[in-house]
Scaffold this motif. Structure first.
Motif, PDB file in Angstrom:
ATOM      1  N   UNK A  38       0.832  -1.209   0.000  1.00 28.76           N
ATOM      2  CA  UNK A  38       0.000   0.000   0.000  1.00 28.76           C
ATOM      3  C   UNK A  38       0.864   1.256   0.000  1.00 28.76           C
ATOM      4  N   UNK A  39       0.288   2.348  -0.497  1.00 34.07           N
ATOM      5  CA  UNK A  39       1.006   3.621  -0.531  1.00 34.07           C
ATOM      6  C   UNK A  39       1.044   4.219   0.881  1.00 34.07           C
ATOM      7  N   UNK A  45      -4.253   6.601   6.178  1.00 33.38           N
ATOM      8  CA  UNK A  45      -5.716   6.568   6.285  1.00 33.38           C
ATOM      9  C   UNK A  45      -6.157   5.413   7.173  1.00 33.38           C
ATOM     10  N   UNK A  46      -5.514   4.247   7.053  1.00 35.29           N
ATOM     11  CA  UNK A  46      -5.886   3.110   7.871  1.00 35.29           C
ATOM     12  C   UNK A  46      -5.503   3.319   9.328  1.00 35.29           C
ATOM     13  N   UNK A  47      -4.380   3.982   9.576  1.00 40.98           N
ATOM     14  CA  UNK A  47      -3.983   4.296  10.955  1.00 40.98           C
ATOM     15  C   UNK A  47      -5.005   5.211  11.599  1.00 40.98           C
ATOM     16  N   UNK A  48      -5.425   6.230  10.854  1.00 40.54           N
ATOM     17  CA  UNK A  48      -6.399   7.192  11.390  1.00 40.54           C
ATOM     18  C   UNK A  48      -7.761   6.528  11.607  1.00 40.54           C
TER      19      UNK A  48
END
Length: 52
Positions: A38-39, A45-48
């Motif tokens: 993933x970029x 975005x996934x962490x957030x």
């Protein structure tokens, strides 16, 4: 009980096949990434999303 003779190998491998290999007989292939990483943006975005 049976005893196997150890395989005797010379110190230097036989490179005859490698040096006489004809690269022109190889087919050209396009490499495709099956599982790309993933970029940085996607990771952020996934962490957030995970911390909400």
């Amino acid at each position: 009980m049976f005893c196997r003779q150890p395989t005797i190998m010379s110190d230097k491998p036989n490179l005859e096949e490698v040096t006489s290999f004809d690269k022109s007989k190889l087919k050209k292939t396009e490499t495709q990434e099956k599982n790309p990483l993933p970029s940085k943006e996607t990771i952020e975005q996934e962490k957030q999303a995970g911390s909400s």
